[in-house]
Design an enzyme around this catalytic site. Sequence first.
Site, PDB file in Angstrom:
ATOM      1  N   LYS A  53       0.975  -1.403   0.094  1.00 35.25           N
ATOM      2  CA  LYS A  53       0.039  -0.107   0.128  1.00 35.25           C
ATOM      3  C   LYS A  53       0.998   1.303   0.033  1.00 35.25           C
ATOM      4  O   LYS A  53       0.374   2.046  -0.907  1.00 35.25           O
ATOM      5  CB  LYS A  53      -1.142  -0.148   1.230  1.00 35.25           C
ATOM      6  CG  LYS A  53      -2.038  -1.034   1.004  1.00 35.25           C
ATOM      7  CD  LYS A  53      -2.859  -1.385   2.416  1.00 35.25           C
ATOM      8  CE  LYS A  53      -3.833  -2.501   2.102  1.00 35.25           C
ATOM      9  NZ  LYS A  53      -4.688  -2.718   3.273  1.00 35.25           N
ATOM     10  N   GLN A  97      -4.438  -1.583   9.435  1.00 40.02           N
ATOM     11  CA  GLN A  97      -4.352  -2.692   8.953  1.00 40.02           C
ATOM     12  C   GLN A  97      -5.130  -3.743   9.709  1.00 40.02           C
ATOM     13  O   GLN A  97      -4.822  -4.140  10.937  1.00 40.02           O
ATOM     14  CB  GLN A  97      -2.767  -3.232   8.492  1.00 40.02           C
ATOM     15  CG  GLN A  97      -2.705  -4.327   7.900  1.00 40.02           C
ATOM     16  CD  GLN A  97      -3.426  -4.397   6.427  1.00 40.02           C
ATOM     17  OE1 GLN A  97      -3.247  -3.534   5.494  1.00 40.02           O
ATOM     18  NE2 GLN A  97      -4.282  -5.600   6.088  1.00 40.02           N
ATOM     19  N   ASP A 120     -10.956   3.399   4.297  1.00 38.50           N
ATOM     20  CA  ASP A 120     -11.550   1.969   3.977  1.00 38.50           C
ATOM     21  C   ASP A 120     -13.118   1.853   3.960  1.00 38.50           C
ATOM     22  O   ASP A 120     -13.516   0.985   3.407  1.00 38.50           O
ATOM     23  CB  ASP A 120     -10.944   1.238   5.396  1.00 38.50           C
ATOM     24  CG  ASP A 120      -9.810   0.181   4.920  1.00 38.50           C
ATOM     25  OD1 ASP A 120      -9.588   0.126   3.897  1.00 38.50           O
ATOM     26  OD2 ASP A 120      -8.945  -0.152   5.865  1.00 38.50           O
TER      27      ASP A 120
END
Length: 291
Positions: A53, A97, A120
């Site tokens: 990422k 994460q 997200d």
Amino acid sequence: VQTRIIDGNPIARTVRQGLRQRVEALRALGCVPGLAVVLVGENPVSRIYVRNKIKACAEIGVYSPQVDLPANATEADLLGRIRGLNADPAIHGILVQLPLPGGISGQRVVESIAPHKDVDGFHPCNLGLLAIGQPRFVPCTPAGVMKILEHEEIPVIGKHAVVVGRSNIVGKPMALLLLQSGATVTICHSKTLDLTEQTRRADLLVVAVGKANLVDKEAVKPGAVVIDVGINRLSDGSLAGDVNKHSVLGIASRLTPVPGGVGPMTIAMLLANTVLAAERSLSEQRVATRT
Ligand code: NAD
């Protein structure tokens, strides 16, 4: 039928190219988009995801500091760091994460992220906005699937879509997006009694479970579009999706492969949400200084 395999890599590349230009435009106005990537502990798979990422951010000019917490960090430690990032004007997006080490509530952590930085799209506010058809940030994997459908000009309106999997991060938002786009949607899950019967009715079948070979040719209507979201590590170390690729070849009209289908789109959509967050923050700043 000849099954067309949909390569996600060039689609993701096109998305990233478009984003690079938007980042340049933002930078020219003095705004460097920033995505904080928070990693708790040493999970090796999570480390790889985080590294990928950050690399993808760097490639398009997004500032992406990695925020590391030790495996023994407490929930309070993590919430404290997120509070700091929520208040940091250089950070437009925050990604924690998953999975988190035991003892830390993933739900409380997600709810602690400022909704306008929740790239997200997992915050209850953002999932709620998606449910009422006014999305602020669409979760990256389902957003990536919609981008693939759009890019491949696969019609959705009036089609029967079947989504297998009902998680809050993939299956549910996927079903909501397809519903919003005009499909008639069936959601299947671990308690569905007649999975094959349900999936056989799909014009568009999206499988997001995490079980290799869950779907084979008996489960696919001839000519259906099959989107395989699953990622499974096989005993020989290779990756496979949830769909038995060889079985459905010649039955499905199109199929996304694993790896190389939906996967590359997920990171591209994370970048897209981050750029969007930065653009929104800049335009809000401008409104604020004008008034
Ligand atoms: P999850 O474990 O949270 O959810 C799995 C879902 O599958 C559940 O809703 C469950 O009800 C359903 N299910 C389980 N067994 C079933 C069965 N036998 N029949 C029908 N439904 C069943 O997983 P998730 O986070 O939603 O992820 C799903 C898969 O997608 C995983 O393989 C994950 O690795 C993969 N994934 C891929 C990407 C990507 O970028 N390509 C991103 C996220 C997740």
